[in-house]
Design a protein around this motif. Structure first.
Motif, PDB file in Angstrom:
ATOM      1  N   ARG A  73      -6.335   3.920   9.162  1.00  0.00           N
ATOM      2  CA  ARG A  73      -5.682   3.897  10.227  1.00  0.00           C
ATOM      3  C   ARG A  73      -4.227   2.948  10.029  1.00  0.00           C
ATOM      4  NH1 ARG A  73      -7.885  -0.162  13.422  1.00  0.00           N
ATOM      5  NH2 ARG A  73      -9.917  -0.999  12.244  1.00  0.00           N
ATOM      6  N   GLY A  74      -3.319   3.047  10.821  1.00  0.00           N
ATOM      7  CA  GLY A  74      -2.066   1.939  10.739  1.00  0.00           C
ATOM      8  C   GLY A  74      -1.072   2.787  10.151  1.00  0.00           C
ATOM      9  N   GLY A  75       0.017   2.552  10.715  1.00  0.00           N
ATOM     10  CA  GLY A  75       1.306   3.474  10.205  1.00  0.00           C
ATOM     11  C   GLY A  75       1.703   3.268   9.136  1.00  0.00           C
ATOM     12  N   ALA A  76       1.471   2.009   8.393  1.00  0.00           N
ATOM     13  CA  ALA A  76       2.039   1.762   7.187  1.00  0.00           C
ATOM     14  C   ALA A  76       1.441   2.760   5.926  1.00  0.00           C
ATOM     15  CB  ALA A  76       2.091   0.125   6.816  1.00  0.00           C
ATOM     16  N   GLY A  77       2.371   3.106   5.083  1.00  0.00           N
ATOM     17  CA  GLY A  77       1.846   3.765   4.032  1.00  0.00           C
ATOM     18  C   GLY A  77       1.403   2.865   2.787  1.00  0.00           C
ATOM     19  N   LEU A  78       0.628   3.412   1.956  1.00  0.00           N
ATOM     20  CA  LEU A  78      -0.136   2.594   0.908  1.00  0.00           C
ATOM     21  C   LEU A  78       0.234   3.408  -0.367  1.00  0.00           C
ATOM     22  CD1 LEU A  78      -3.346   1.768   2.590  1.00  0.00           C
ATOM     23  CD2 LEU A  78      -1.701   0.079   2.143  1.00  0.00           C
ATOM     24  N   ASP A  79       0.600   2.568  -1.542  1.00  0.00           N
ATOM     25  CA  ASP A  79       0.885   3.106  -2.868  1.00  0.00           C
ATOM     26  C   ASP A  79      -0.385   3.470  -3.547  1.00  0.00           C
ATOM     27  OD1 ASP A  79       0.821   2.609  -5.891  1.00  0.00           O
ATOM     28  OD2 ASP A  79       2.881   3.059  -5.231  1.00  0.00           O
ATOM     29  N   PRO A  80      -0.648   4.731  -3.812  1.00  0.00           N
ATOM     30  CA  PRO A  80      -1.886   5.120  -4.593  1.00  0.00           C
ATOM     31  C   PRO A  80      -2.529   4.344  -5.352  1.00  0.00           C
ATOM     32  CG  PRO A  80      -0.456   6.964  -4.787  1.00  0.00           C
ATOM     33  CD  PRO A  80       0.317   5.538  -4.309  1.00  0.00           C
ATOM     34  N   SER A  81      -1.840   3.396  -6.106  1.00  0.00           N
ATOM     35  CA  SER A  81      -2.796   2.129  -7.001  1.00  0.00           C
ATOM     36  C   SER A  81      -3.313   1.086  -6.145  1.00  0.00           C
ATOM     37  CB  SER A  81      -1.472   1.538  -7.919  1.00  0.00           C
ATOM     38  OG  SER A  81      -0.557   0.894  -7.204  1.00  0.00           O
ATOM     39  N   ILE A  82      -2.745   0.894  -4.751  1.00  0.00           N
ATOM     40  CA  ILE A  82      -3.351   0.115  -3.854  1.00  0.00           C
ATOM     41  C   ILE A  82      -4.809   0.668  -3.322  1.00  0.00           C
ATOM     42  CG2 ILE A  82      -3.156  -1.267  -1.916  1.00  0.00           C
ATOM     43  CD1 ILE A  82      -0.315  -1.825  -2.538  1.00  0.00           C
ATOM     44  N   ILE A  83      -4.675   1.946  -3.137  1.00  0.00           N
ATOM     45  CA  ILE A  83      -5.919   2.606  -2.585  1.00  0.00           C
ATOM     46  C   ILE A  83      -6.965   2.567  -3.895  1.00  0.00           C
ATOM     47  CG2 ILE A  83      -6.816   4.854  -1.863  1.00  0.00           C
ATOM     48  CD1 ILE A  83      -4.394   5.137  -0.329  1.00  0.00           C
ATOM     49  N   LEU A  84      -6.543   2.883  -5.022  1.00  0.00           N
ATOM     50  CA  LEU A  84      -7.787   2.891  -6.152  1.00  0.00           C
ATOM     51  C   LEU A  84      -8.165   1.399  -6.174  1.00  0.00           C
ATOM     52  CD1 LEU A  84      -5.728   5.041  -8.880  1.00  0.00           C
ATOM     53  CD2 LEU A  84      -8.053   5.372  -7.601  1.00  0.00           C
TER      54      LEU A  84
END
Length: 287
Positions: free
Chosen positions: A245-256
């Motif tokens: 949740r939250g509007g800001a996108g996340l880089d895939p590397s950060i999610i990993l």
């Protein structure tokens, strides 16, 4: 909503950047967790969880039902969350309804896996009584009593504790039914089967504030987040669900990286919850 001055916002953000939060915790440290089981006598299982000033209750009600034609070998589980208007002024009216729906959907995703049942933390096949004819329907209700951030993790912990406290009545099935007839059943009032909760995951929410993320964010910290990712992890370290949740996108590397951190944190959280559940059930048994 949390009203903060510019100075307070900088103080929270600066503290997170230096790994020292307003209440003295480090970024990946939870508030103390207090847990009680068997708090609602009418339910098949129930639990109350408190993390700081966040307090939630979960209850489980089991009723006999009929499996769906698409999944004749599985029982059914539904999760619904209610946000008490006394927990926070923002929960009055539509605000509470929207958050209730958001939390219910996130819990379904984190605990029940996909629509196919893949990744489910709750073994639905263990709820079947007679394949295609009779199953147990579990109705899981969550109530937010007091809100100071990190509601999803607290509700996930309360549901796990409530399910470990759940006794499902033993069912004896008459063997005479044939074809499409509904078999006769005898539900025991004395013999109960304990629900297996070993596969049920915990939910770890990582809240991104500035360039860093924290676990178990308070309401004030959540007001400064750019986004939050909730990851449910089981005892084997498998990811059972993920929601953002939250509007800001996340880089895939950060999610990993977040997934890897959540796996590490989940081990400590599972250990803490296991010992709290065991202690709570011992207390309940003595009373």
């Amino acid at each position: 909503m949390v009203g903060l001055s510019v100075g307070e916002k900088h103080f929270i953000q600066g503290g997170v950047a230096q790994d020292l939060r307003c209440d003295g915790r480090k970024r990946l440290t939870y508030r103390p967790i207090y847990l009680e089981t068997g708090v609602i006598p009418q339910a098949n299982g129930s639990a109350r969880v408190r993390m700081g000033a966040t307090e939630v209750i979960a209850s489980v009600k089991a009723e006999l039902g009929r499996p769906t034609p698409l999944q004749p070998d599985k029982g059914k589980v539904s999760i619904y969350v209610d946000c008490s208007p006394t927990a926070e002024p923002a929960f009055e009216g539509r605000g509470g309804d929207e958050l209730s729906t958001e939390l219910s959907t996130a819990l379904q995703c984190c605990l029940l896996g996909g629509k196919s049942g893949a990744g489910a933390g709750i073994d639905l096949s263990s709820l079947i009584v007679v394949e295609g004819k009779i199953c147990w329907d579990l109705y899981i209700d969550g109530l937010v009593v007091s809100s100071d951030g990190n509601l999803l993790d607290a509700l996930g912990a309360a549901i796990k504790a409530a399910l470990s406290n759940t006794g499902i009545p033993k069912v004896n099935v008459a063997a005479s039914a044939s074809g499409d007839e509904q078999p006769e059943v005898d539900v025991s009032d004395e013999e109960f089967l304990q629900f297996d909760t070993s596969g049920i995951p915990v939910i770890v929410t990582l809240t991104k504030i500035g360039r860093h993320y924290v676990v178990d964010a308070t309401s004030e910290e959540e007001s400064q987040m750019s986004s939050a990712v909730s990851i449910s992890v089981n005892r084997k370290g498998h990811i059972c669900g993920l929601t953002k949740r939250g509007g800001a996108g996340l880089d895939p590397s950060i999610i990993l990286d977040m997934v890897s951190v959540a796996k590490h944190v989940s081990e400590q959280l599972l250990e803490k919850l296991d010992s709290e559940i065991a202690a709570a059930e011992a207390d309940e048994g003595e009373s």
